[in-house]
Design an enzyme around this catalytic site. Structure first.
Site, PDB file in Angstrom:
ATOM      1  N   SER A  42       0.465  -1.150  -0.003  1.00 31.33           N
ATOM      2  CA  SER A  42      -0.223   0.065   0.188  1.00 31.33           C
ATOM      3  C   SER A  42       0.539   1.299  -0.494  1.00 31.33           C
ATOM      4  CB  SER A  42      -0.870   0.025   0.884  1.00 31.33           C
ATOM      5  OG  SER A  42       0.130   0.126   2.518  1.00 31.33           O
ATOM      6  N   ASP A  88      -2.378   6.281  11.604  1.00 28.32           N
ATOM      7  CA  ASP A  88      -1.702   5.594  10.822  1.00 28.32           C
ATOM      8  C   ASP A  88      -0.331   6.335  10.203  1.00 28.32           C
ATOM      9  OD1 ASP A  88      -0.836   4.850   8.169  1.00 28.32           O
ATOM     10  OD2 ASP A  88      -2.542   5.538   6.600  1.00 28.32           O
ATOM     11  N   HIS A 144       1.636   5.493   6.294  1.00 31.39           N
ATOM     12  CA  HIS A 144       1.113   6.178   4.647  1.00 31.39           C
ATOM     13  C   HIS A 144       1.543   8.037   4.780  1.00 31.39           C
ATOM     14  CE1 HIS A 144      -0.687   2.435   4.983  1.00 31.39           C
ATOM     15  NE2 HIS A 144      -0.531   2.428   3.631  1.00 31.39           N
TER      16      HIS A 144
END
Length: 421
Positions: free
Chosen positions: A147, A393, A396
């Site tokens: 990802s 998160d 990312h």
């Protein structure tokens, strides 16, 4: 090395195709005084100090800016203030995924956008979408990895879409594989999703996912490998999925286990598992005859560090900083993330030495140093976490955000290595 039996995108899909004098003097003095006041206020109260930067060592060739890459290491430098703003916004780029659209989810600070990467001995030009699309005209570029690789592709997609609106050409049922087509340039951009690059299978226990994986070093993940012969530029990366229990297999035997405590099984460090997987993938690419014929360029992106503080991702870890670290804030030699990057670079150098011919080129997109300094660039709590309430998160990157520098670097490395530099 064998490829796994899972199906992938077909070749056909991948080929988608006025006052008096005294009045004017008074007006001039008034506006001059106003501007001086505003500028003085800015110098005194700006949250980021203004630095006078030395004249860059940029060379000029026929009036065009050109980096002397032989004298400048693009990957070693520092972040300096830059108030030009990002090249796109969450209004001008409709393809920003919800989970990376930090402003949509309530992030208020914007200072994390006001920095640019400054290599020590030169300036790094901003990404030029027109130049990039001209370079890749008629080509196919694929991001291969997890990802974070997709995060990189989404940044590039936003930058390019400011020049040409692409066609959303393909999406598989799981939204893992995507293809975008830039018709005016006959350029295909895709993401080929893979956790480990080699074949990895999660164990199912009592009908439920266990979070325990079996990794097969002698089998490549066919979800990307079957498309590799049709790619001109492959941007390859992996790492984050290796920090979990993994039984590592090679030649039909278990040769080690990551985060396991089992009798008669050799413990294996995640860095060793990553190195072995990288070696296996690089060897597979070296032996890809169709890739040789196409003279494919493979760029390997080094580790993109996470910045969890006060806990891990599942124990309350967060990333609430709003400005970059400086070089002196980072202990590179003692940081496992830097060690991981060194493992990756070592295997890439090994692959270069093992290359049997000149038809295949390897390059490195070394983002680790730059991103170690950017704890402020992650979504943190500002992401679409309706399925993971309370988790942050810190892996990312927000879009727009610091990850956009990866494409500033990408265009320089592509044009240098692709030209045989």
């Amino acid at each position: 090395m064998k490829s796994s039996s899972s199906s992938s995108l077909s070749q056909d899909k991948f080929y988608i195709n006025a006052h008096g004098g005294m009045g004017r003097l008074g007006s001039f003095l008034f506006y001059s005084l106003a501007l001086t006041t505003v500028f003085s206020f800015f110098l005194l109260f700006s949250p980021s100090s203004v630095k006078i930067l030395p004249k860059s060592s940029v060379h000029y060739d026929q009036g065009r800016e050109k980096i002397d890459v032989e004298e400048c290491d693009l990957f070693k430098g520092r972040w300096v203030p830059d108030f030009r703003g990002s090249q796109y916004t969450n209004w001008s780029c409709p393809t920003i995924p919800v989970s990376k659209n930090c402003f949509r989810h309530g992030r208020k600070d914007t200072d994390f956008l006001n920095w640019r990467w400054k290599p020590h001995n030169c300036d790094l030009p901003r990404f030029d979408a027109k130049q990039f699309l001209a370079f890749v005209r008629g080509k196919k570029l694929a991001f291969i990895g997890d990802s974070v690789a997709r995060n990189h592709m989404e940044s590039l997609l936003c930058l390019l879409s400011q020049e040409e609106v692409p066609i959303d050409a393909y999406k598989d049922s799981e939204d893992r594989h995507r293809i975008w087509y830039f018709a005016d340039h006959d350029f295909t951009l895709s993401i080929l999703w893979s956790k480990f690059l080699v074949l990895g299978e999660e164990r199912v226990i009592n009908g439920s996912s266990s979070g325990i994986y079996d990794l097969y070093l002698d089998k490549v993940d066919d979800r990307w490998a079957s498309d590799l012969p049709y790619v001109d530029y492959a941007i390859i990366s992996t790492a984050h999925w290796f920090f979990r229990p993994i039984h590592v297999h090679d030649g039909g035997k278990v040769i080690g286990c990551v985060f396991c405590n089992e009798p008669n099984v050799r413990p294996m460090d995640p860095l060793d598992a990553i190195g072995l997987a990288f070696r296996a993938i690089l060897r597979y690419i070296n032996q890809c005859k169709q890739c040789n014929k196409r003279k494919m360029l493979a760029l390997f992106r080094t580790f993109s560090p996470a910045h969890f503080e006060h806990g891990a991702w599942d124990t309350g870890g967060s990333c609430n900083r709003t400005s970059p670290f400086s070089e002196k804030d980072i202990d590179y030699l003692g940081d496992f993330r830097w060690k991981l990057r060194n493992v990756q670079e070592r295997e890439i150098e090994r692959a270069r030495e093992e290359a049997a011919d000149g038809n295949k080129m390897f390059g490195v997109l070394d983002v680790t140093m730059a991103m170690l300094m950017r704890p402020d660039g992650h979504p943190g709590a500002f992401w679409d976490n309706k399925y993971m309430k309370g988790y942050n998160d810190c892996v990312h990157w927000c879009l727009p955000g610091p990850i956009d520098v990866w494409n500033d670097l990408l265009i320089q490395v592509l044009t240098k290595v692709g030209a045989g530099g």
